[in-house]
Motif scaffolding. Structure first.
Motif, short mmCIF file in Angstrom:
data_model
loop_
_atom_site.label_atom_id
_atom_site.label_comp_id
_atom_site.label_asym_id
_atom_site.label_seq_id
_atom_site.Cartn_x
_atom_site.Cartn_y
_atom_site.Cartn_z
N ASP A 30 8.25 19.67 -49.43
CA ASP A 30 7.77 20.41 -50.08
C ASP A 30 8.74 21.76 -51.00
OD1 ASP A 30 5.98 19.64 -52.28
OD2 ASP A 30 4.11 21.42 -51.53
N ILE A 31 9.09 21.93 -49.83
CA ILE A 31 9.98 23.68 -50.23
C ILE A 31 11.24 22.57 -50.58
CG2 ILE A 31 11.56 25.04 -49.10
CD1 ILE A 31 8.67 25.54 -47.25
N ALA A 32 12.18 21.66 -50.28
CA ALA A 32 13.20 21.33 -50.54
C ALA A 32 12.59 20.48 -52.50
CB ALA A 32 14.02 20.10 -49.52
N SER A 33 11.75 20.05 -52.16
CA SER A 33 11.64 19.85 -53.47
C SER A 33 11.59 21.22 -55.37
CB SER A 33 10.10 19.03 -53.66
OG SER A 33 10.16 17.49 -53.26
N PHE A 34 11.04 22.02 -54.53
CA PHE A 34 10.90 23.25 -55.38
C PHE A 34 12.41 23.73 -55.66
CE2 PHE A 34 11.55 27.48 -56.33
CZ PHE A 34 10.27 27.79 -57.52
N LEU A 35 13.38 24.03 -54.60
CA LEU A 35 14.60 23.72 -54.67
C LEU A 35 15.22 23.46 -54.97
CD1 LEU A 35 14.76 25.22 -50.76
CD2 LEU A 35 14.49 26.70 -52.81
N SER A 36 15.04 22.08 -55.02
CA SER A 36 16.06 21.55 -55.84
C SER A 36 15.57 21.39 -57.63
CB SER A 36 15.94 19.68 -55.78
OG SER A 36 16.37 18.29 -56.45
N ASN A 37 14.46 21.09 -57.72
CA ASN A 37 13.65 20.98 -59.24
C ASN A 37 14.14 22.12 -59.98
OD1 ASN A 37 12.96 19.03 -58.54
ND2 ASN A 37 10.52 19.27 -58.91
N ALA A 38 13.87 23.52 -59.41
CA ALA A 38 15.16 24.91 -59.71
C ALA A 38 15.98 24.86 -59.59
CB ALA A 38 14.28 25.69 -59.60
N ASN A 39 16.84 24.06 -58.76
CA ASN A 39 18.23 23.87 -58.83
C ASN A 39 18.36 25.97 -58.06
OD1 ASN A 39 20.60 23.17 -58.76
ND2 ASN A 39 21.29 24.36 -61.16
N LEU A 40 18.13 25.88 -57.32
CA LEU A 40 17.93 27.77 -56.59
C LEU A 40 19.03 27.88 -55.56
CD1 LEU A 40 14.31 29.05 -55.62
CD2 LEU A 40 16.22 29.20 -57.67
N MET A 41 19.71 26.50 -55.52
CA MET A 41 20.61 26.27 -54.68
C MET A 41 21.93 26.88 -55.46
SD MET A 41 18.60 23.41 -54.26
CE MET A 41 19.40 21.57 -55.19
N HIS A 42 22.03 26.21 -57.03
CA HIS A 42 23.24 26.95 -57.00
C HIS A 42 23.16 28.17 -57.96
CE1 HIS A 42 23.18 22.67 -56.20
NE2 HIS A 42 24.58 22.40 -56.17
N ALA A 43 22.43 28.78 -57.92
CA ALA A 43 21.86 30.11 -58.37
C ALA A 43 22.31 31.24 -57.61
CB ALA A 43 20.49 29.87 -58.40
N PRO A 44 22.21 32.75 -58.36
CA PRO A 44 22.33 33.60 -58.01
C PRO A 44 21.48 33.87 -55.73
CG PRO A 44 21.98 34.36 -59.50
CD PRO A 44 22.24 32.89 -59.97
#
Length: 320
Positions: free
Chosen positions: A251-265
């Motif tokens: 569930d956490i990974a899905s949100f990180l992916s959907n919000a593209n937080l891995m490539h954000a500050p």
């Protein structure tokens, strides 16, 4: 004799949706309904903005014909029952509205087959702002609260789990079947990444039954557009169509992916995790599982768009 044709997807006229609601729900008349903008997202359910005679607004969802996710009636009933549970626990979710017959789920005969529907409370406000650290903190906090509260949920209906058969095996079947020979190299890349993610998850989470707190009802598709914040920064979560029993780390990974937080500050993902950890600290293995679950999420998305019914077009392929 004319040839018979099969309808892959129909749209219910807004006026008919309004008539259906007036007949089956205790809502003030007159009732109007307007189809939310579909753009090209014909793979989604159909949603109508409903306005009643006393000015109250709702969201009316007509689910896609169930073959898409191999769903049966109990899958939909699980979703609605879980949302009622969360509402009863004081969680800020859009919840189903009870019908005159006491139930929450209706069904109609569409040209493509049986389709189910439900009326929901409407979320008000604006979508999560990905640059707003306070909102990202609250996103993490309330996701964790949903996870923790759901440990006490006892399902009365069966819902297909978000296990690796659902997240990897079936998507990979569709990818193998639908990607042409010209994309053989891409298929090999996806298969290799998927197998590496599977092995890593089995090492981290084990092959046996998952730990109770690490597994349970999850949203399955949290993203910035499925939570609205009002003027006092209070959230309302909605659109739980992809929910079910699953790993909280997914569930956490899905949100990180959907919000593209891995490539954000980095401060943005740090704000989200700070909110989540304030309620539910992750075990080391759970935190490590987020990375392979990011790969699993990408494979699942590719498999979802690798479909045979033509609703997304044969040229649309999810990113690798």
């Amino acid at each position: 004799m004319t040839n018979q044709v099969r309808i892959a997807r129909s749209f219910i006229a807004a006026e008919s949706a309004a008539d259906l609601i007036a007949e089956e729900y205790d809502c003030a008349r007159p009732i109007t309904a307007r189809l939310f903008s579909k753009l090209l997202r014909t793979q989604d359910n159909d949603h109508y903005l409903v306005t009643t005679g006393d000015g109250v607004q709702y969201a009316f969802r007509i689910y896609q014909q169930g073959d898409r996710f191999r769903r049966v009636e109990s899958d939909y009933l699980y979703e609605l029952d879980w949302l009622n549970f969360l509402k009863g626990r004081g969680l800020p979710v859009s919840y189903p509205i009870q019908r005159r017959d006491g139930g929450y789920l209706g069904r109609l005969d569409a040209p493509e087959g049986v389709r189910y529907y439900a009326l929901f409370s409407l979320a008000h406000g604006d979508a999560l702002a990905l640059k707003d650290l306070d909102q990202l903190y609250l996103m993490g906090e309330w996701m964790a609260r949903i996870h923790v509260a759901s440990n006490d949920y006892t399902p009365t209906h069966v819902r297909k789990p978000l296990d690796l058969a659902y997240l990897l095996d079936r998507p990979l079947e569709r990818i193998r079947h639908n990607w042409t020979d010209e994309r053989a190299a891409n298929v090999d890349l996806v298969l290799t990444a998927a197998e590496e993610a599977r092995q890593e998850l089995e090492q981290l989470l084990g092959r046996s039954a998952p730990a109770p707190d690490s597994w349970g009802p999850i949203g399955g598709d949290f993203h910035q557009s499925s939570v609205y914040f009002n003027e006092t920064n209070e959230p309302t979560f909605f659109n739980f169509d992809l929910c079910g029993p699953g790993w909280r780390a997914y569930d956490i990974a899905s949100f990180l992916s959907n919000a593209n937080l891995m490539h954000a500050p980095a401060e943005r993902s740090e704000a989200f995790f700070a909110g989540y950890y304030a309620v539910r600290p992750l075990a080391d293995a759970e935190h490590a599982a987020i990375a392979p679950f990011l790969t699993v999420r990408r494979v699942w998305l590719m498999g979802m768009f690798a479909r045979e019914d033509g609703l997304v077009g044969h040229t649309f392929v999810g990113s690798i």
